[in-house]
Design a protein around this motif. Sequence first.
Motif, PDB file in Angstrom:
ATOM      1  N   LYS A  14       0.828  -1.205   0.000  1.00  0.00           N
ATOM      2  CA  LYS A  14       0.000   0.000   0.000  1.00  0.00           C
ATOM      3  C   LYS A  14       0.860   1.252   0.000  1.00  0.00           C
ATOM      4  O   LYS A  14       0.590   2.221  -0.737  1.00  0.00           O
ATOM      5  N   ALA A  15       1.925   1.249   0.813  1.00  0.00           N
ATOM      6  CA  ALA A  15       2.827   2.408   0.857  1.00  0.00           C
ATOM      7  C   ALA A  15       3.518   2.602  -0.481  1.00  0.00           C
ATOM      8  O   ALA A  15       3.675   3.737  -0.957  1.00  0.00           O
ATOM      9  N   GLN A  16       3.933   1.515  -1.108  1.00  0.00           N
ATOM     10  CA  GLN A  16       4.588   1.617  -2.408  1.00  0.00           C
ATOM     11  C   GLN A  16       3.637   2.173  -3.467  1.00  0.00           C
ATOM     12  O   GLN A  16       4.012   3.051  -4.263  1.00  0.00           O
ATOM     13  N   ASN A  17       2.412   1.683  -3.492  1.00  0.00           N
ATOM     14  CA  ASN A  17       1.429   2.173  -4.465  1.00  0.00           C
ATOM     15  C   ASN A  17       1.112   3.647  -4.234  1.00  0.00           C
ATOM     16  O   ASN A  17       0.927   4.413  -5.191  1.00  0.00           O
ATOM     17  N   GLU A  18       1.073   4.046  -2.965  1.00  0.00           N
ATOM     18  CA  GLU A  18       0.757   5.446  -2.658  1.00  0.00           C
ATOM     19  C   GLU A  18       1.882   6.361  -3.133  1.00  0.00           C
ATOM     20  O   GLU A  18       1.624   7.468  -3.618  1.00  0.00           O
ATOM     21  N   LYS A  19       3.110   5.910  -3.016  1.00  0.00           N
ATOM     22  CA  LYS A  19       4.232   6.711  -3.518  1.00  0.00           C
ATOM     23  C   LYS A  19       4.139   6.876  -5.034  1.00  0.00           C
ATOM     24  O   LYS A  19       4.388   7.959  -5.570  1.00  0.00           O
ATOM     25  N   GLN A  20       3.786   5.800  -5.732  1.00  0.00           N
ATOM     26  CA  GLN A  20       3.651   5.889  -7.184  1.00  0.00           C
ATOM     27  C   GLN A  20       2.509   6.829  -7.577  1.00  0.00           C
ATOM     28  O   GLN A  20       2.616   7.568  -8.565  1.00  0.00           O
ATOM     29  N   LEU A  21       1.440   6.820  -6.797  1.00  0.00           N
ATOM     30  CA  LEU A  21       0.339   7.745  -7.071  1.00  0.00           C
ATOM     31  C   LEU A  21       0.782   9.189  -6.880  1.00  0.00           C
ATOM     32  O   LEU A  21       0.390  10.082  -7.645  1.00  0.00           O
ATOM     33  N   MET A  22       1.614   9.441  -5.867  1.00  0.00           N
ATOM     34  CA  MET A  22       2.108  10.794  -5.640  1.00  0.00           C
ATOM     35  C   MET A  22       3.004  11.246  -6.789  1.00  0.00           C
ATOM     36  O   MET A  22       2.962  12.409  -7.203  1.00  0.00           O
ATOM     37  N   VAL A  23       3.815  10.316  -7.309  1.00  0.00           N
ATOM     38  CA  VAL A  23       4.670  10.649  -8.451  1.00  0.00           C
ATOM     39  C   VAL A  23       3.824  11.048  -9.653  1.00  0.00           C
ATOM     40  O   VAL A  23       4.079  12.073 -10.311  1.00  0.00           O
ATOM     41  N   ARG A  24       2.793  10.252  -9.954  1.00  0.00           N
ATOM     42  CA  ARG A  24       1.923  10.576 -11.097  1.00  0.00           C
ATOM     43  C   ARG A  24       1.145  11.859 -10.861  1.00  0.00           C
ATOM     44  O   ARG A  24       0.876  12.613 -11.809  1.00  0.00           O
ATOM     45  N   ARG A  25       0.777  12.115  -9.620  1.00  0.00           N
ATOM     46  CA  ARG A  25       0.059  13.346  -9.293  1.00  0.00           C
ATOM     47  C   ARG A  25       0.922  14.572  -9.554  1.00  0.00           C
ATOM     48  O   ARG A  25       0.454  15.580 -10.098  1.00  0.00           O
ATOM     49  N   LEU A  26       2.182  14.501  -9.213  1.00  0.00           N
ATOM     50  CA  LEU A  26       3.099  15.610  -9.475  1.00  0.00           C
ATOM     51  C   LEU A  26       3.319  15.790 -10.970  1.00  0.00           C
ATOM     52  O   LEU A  26       3.333  16.915 -11.482  1.00  0.00           O
ATOM     53  N   GLN A  27       3.506  14.690 -11.675  1.00  0.00           N
ATOM     54  CA  GLN A  27       3.724  14.776 -13.126  1.00  0.00           C
ATOM     55  C   GLN A  27       2.508  15.361 -13.843  1.00  0.00           C
ATOM     56  O   GLN A  27       2.649  16.001 -14.880  1.00  0.00           O
ATOM     57  N   GLN A  28       1.338  15.155 -13.286  1.00  0.00           N
ATOM     58  CA  GLN A  28       0.110  15.672 -13.891  1.00  0.00           C
ATOM     59  C   GLN A  28       0.127  17.184 -14.021  1.00  0.00           C
ATOM     60  O   GLN A  28      -0.471  17.753 -14.938  1.00  0.00           O
ATOM     61  N   TYR A  29       0.833  17.858 -13.104  1.00  0.00           N
ATOM     62  CA  TYR A  29       0.880  19.327 -13.098  1.00  0.00           C
ATOM     63  C   TYR A  29       2.241  19.857 -13.546  1.00  0.00           C
ATOM     64  O   TYR A  29       2.616  20.982 -13.212  1.00  0.00           O
ATOM     65  N   GLY A  30       2.978  19.066 -14.291  1.00  0.00           N
ATOM     66  CA  GLY A  30       4.241  19.534 -14.843  1.00  0.00           C
ATOM     67  C   GLY A  30       5.365  19.639 -13.829  1.00  0.00           C
ATOM     68  O   GLY A  30       6.352  20.348 -14.074  1.00  0.00           O
ATOM     69  N   ILE A  31       5.244  18.948 -12.711  1.00  0.00           N
ATOM     70  CA  ILE A  31       6.293  18.936 -11.682  1.00  0.00           C
ATOM     71  C   ILE A  31       7.120  17.671 -11.878  1.00  0.00           C
ATOM     72  O   ILE A  31       6.584  16.579 -12.067  1.00  0.00           O
TER      73      ILE A  31
END
Length: 453
Positions: free
Chosen positions: A409-426
């Motif tokens: 769960k922690a690993q998946n949440e980190k990947q979601l945070m990465v995609r969330r940042l990339q979504q806004y050009g970060i």
Amino acid sequence: MKRFFKFVFQQLESLYRINFSQRFYVTAMGLSVLFVFSFWWPVLFYLANVGLWALGVLVIFEALLLFVFGGISAERYLPKRLSNGDENPVRLTINIDYRFPFTGKWVDEIPGQLPTDNPEMKFSGRKPQEYQFQYQVRPFERGKYEFGMLNIEVTAMFGLVRRHFKLAQPQEVPCYPSFVHLRQYELMAQNTALTFGGLKKFRKIGQQKEFDQIKDYVIGDDIRKVNWAATARKSSLMVNQYQDEKAQQVIALIDGGRNMKIAFDGMDLVDYAINAALVFLNIALKKQDLVGLQCHDQQQQDWLKPSKHPQAMQLIQEKLYQFSPTFSETDFSQVYTRLRHQLRQRSMILLFTNFESERSLERQLPYFRKIARQHLLVVVLFINNTLQDMLQDPVTDSASAYRRGVAEKAQNEKQLMVRRLQQYGIHPILCRPEELTISTVNKYLELKARGLI
């Protein structure tokens, strides 16, 4: 008689700091047993009496050898400053001036902040000589480290008496961010196409903009870069040569919030970030960019204006050395406000922070999006080594299955945070703490090669 010898031993020990060895106490205990049994066998009394006299003579003889005929001197050589998180050598030089067989042991008093026991080592010899010793210390905190005395104990050939020396006066040495890695990674600044230390090749997008020189045309040069005016003057093909744009502003933004207090392998995340920031800014300075620094938490904002002055790295080292975060909740709204007033042109901002849940990221994401509209923002996220290692553990019962579920769960949440940042050009960096330095340098050189900064 026994009272007399006891008085003599006490005076010798108090006046000359004599320590009696285990061999002495075992011998004295054996003589005491003989005195007890002499009540039944009188002949033992004479043997015990002779043994007691012999023990006293040997003790006085060894004491004279140790305290009259020779001595010991020693020096400790410390680096001018320690490198945080790295092995630092400490050298000892011990000069022995005894001309009889001896054995000894030294114990150095190291600072209490170091996680290891006081180093010690035994030595022996038969004549005056100089001994060289070296051991390593690995600090995990920045600040002042105070080394105490160097304790040396020496015994003579019979091993009944030990002389104790306290040498090498206390010394204080500062521990700075890891400057050892500066030399290790400097080669990366020479060419962005290096494949050294995990560095990858990246295809350049677009054309280089900054003019470098006019040179003779060679096969393989782009014909579109032919300088016709220079060609007419020289009567041979001449082409323009360009290079990467320089003098871009690069800022290391270090978060001193509570999420950076988590420790891995004995060192806090904030110290991993400080070590990586020092190397990253040094590489950027070698690439002729302007480097700046901001360290912040809830109560303080340390700011160094972007510069490529030769003394810039020294100032950055001092700022990083003095940064003492309170590890309270960071107010990123103030961070954004200060950056808006301090940076007037587009810059690359490398933010060293950490989020353990997507909800905590969502609270700060609006400020990250505002920063990303004006600057090239790179956000560092750390992989939890403990949870990552749980993924490798076999599932044998319900408890291990639960731990595996938590880690996934922690690993998946980190990947979601990465995609969330990339979504806004970060641009995110997700890595283990020990891989942070190489990951940040790789990301900088990648963005540099792609012409994004």
